[in-house]
Design an enzyme around this catalytic site. Sequence first.
Site, PDB file in Angstrom:
ATOM      1  N   SER A 124       0.839  -1.202   0.000  1.00  0.00           N
ATOM      2  CA  SER A 124       0.000   0.000   0.000  1.00  0.00           C
ATOM      3  C   SER A 124       0.869   1.244   0.000  1.00  0.00           C
ATOM      4  O   SER A 124       1.999   1.235   0.499  1.00  0.00           O
ATOM      5  CB  SER A 124      -0.887  -0.011   1.253  1.00  0.00           C
ATOM      6  OG  SER A 124      -1.495   1.241   1.459  1.00  0.00           O
ATOM      7  N   TYR A 148      -1.097   0.065  10.032  1.00  0.00           N
ATOM      8  CA  TYR A 148      -1.303  -0.626   8.757  1.00  0.00           C
ATOM      9  C   TYR A 148      -0.102  -0.424   7.835  1.00  0.00           C
ATOM     10  O   TYR A 148       0.423  -1.377   7.251  1.00  0.00           O
ATOM     11  CB  TYR A 148      -2.580  -0.101   8.106  1.00  0.00           C
ATOM     12  CG  TYR A 148      -2.879  -0.651   6.735  1.00  0.00           C
ATOM     13  CD1 TYR A 148      -3.382  -1.935   6.577  1.00  0.00           C
ATOM     14  CD2 TYR A 148      -2.686   0.120   5.591  1.00  0.00           C
ATOM     15  CE1 TYR A 148      -3.685  -2.442   5.319  1.00  0.00           C
ATOM     16  CE2 TYR A 148      -2.985  -0.378   4.332  1.00  0.00           C
ATOM     17  CZ  TYR A 148      -3.481  -1.657   4.204  1.00  0.00           C
ATOM     18  OH  TYR A 148      -3.771  -2.147   2.958  1.00  0.00           O
ATOM     19  N   LYS A 152       2.547  -3.297   6.400  1.00  0.00           N
ATOM     20  CA  LYS A 152       2.809  -3.500   4.981  1.00  0.00           C
ATOM     21  C   LYS A 152       4.288  -3.275   4.647  1.00  0.00           C
ATOM     22  O   LYS A 152       4.870  -3.990   3.825  1.00  0.00           O
ATOM     23  CB  LYS A 152       1.925  -2.573   4.150  1.00  0.00           C
ATOM     24  CG  LYS A 152       0.461  -2.957   4.145  1.00  0.00           C
ATOM     25  CD  LYS A 152       0.232  -4.300   3.470  1.00  0.00           C
ATOM     26  CE  LYS A 152      -1.235  -4.615   3.297  1.00  0.00           C
ATOM     27  NZ  LYS A 152      -1.442  -5.928   2.631  1.00  0.00           N
TER      28      LYS A 152
END
Length: 326
Positions: A124, A148, A152
């Site tokens: 991402s 998050y 990632k």
Amino acid sequence: MHILILGAAGMVGRKLLARLAQDGQLGGTAVTRLTLHDVVAPEAPPVRVPVSLSASDFSAPGEAERLVAGRPDVIFHLAAIVSGEAEADFDKGYRINLDGTRQLFDAVRAIGEGYRPRLVFTSSIAVFGAPMPEPIGDEYLTAPLTSYGTQKAIGELLLSDYTRRGIFDGVGIRLPTICVRPGKPNKAASGFFSGIIREPLAGQEAVLPVSDSVRHWHASPRAAVGFLLHAATIDGARLGDRRNLTMPGVAVTVAEQIEALRRIAGDAVVARIRREPDPTIERIVAGWPRAFDARRATELGFTAEPDFETIIRAHIEDELGGRIAA
């Protein structure tokens, strides 16, 4: 060719599966078997090849080993807890997004010599954090400001190292925010980017929790499927040791999104957007990147839409049958 899709019941997973079912091949090689997994049961596609369906927490002990036991030739790792949920539930985010990814990689490793699948990992643009240049080039460091994004970014590092060690042939693709997402809103902090287009086009009110001046990087579900297919078939020698790529996209402000919607659907549709500031969403979005120079991915053949109007029109064609609610 045996293909494993983790996250097959999600929006991108379903669209990828539909494309594979339509084409019947990947990179010129016939698809001969599909293994589909998610936390909820995926639907079997209309194909004449063996299809295995399973639903479980892929981070649970033994699950990753079970999923790769059939030695799939290509693994699409789409499974993840989305950004807003990963921020709200620290333990769950790390268990799924980090521990699950590591267990998948190690399950491939445990099979041993003679097995080296292509593994496509969906990362991402959240791996980048403020302060950032604009646009962000291919040489800029990853320094996430969310859980998050951190999960990632660690996944990217693991993918590069496991590829370097010959465990699998990995490609990591940093997806833009996928817009316009069909279906119901999810727990992603970025969900409003789709909501302010999707709901008004369907005749419903949408809530906008951030300022019109927020600028962000987008690509359509169509483009996302194209990224995945290209990543699965690209010659690894062209990538060298740098296995993680920022995908191309469209940089627009919320105001520009709304004006694109106005040009396509008119003032009455735009009037369905209601502004309701949300400090939590505003804080998360403030740390996100806004624009990229995705030159390396573009030179390697990855493509996205040229403008946001094209993204909206793709949604109208693919999800609304070409019709806009009055």
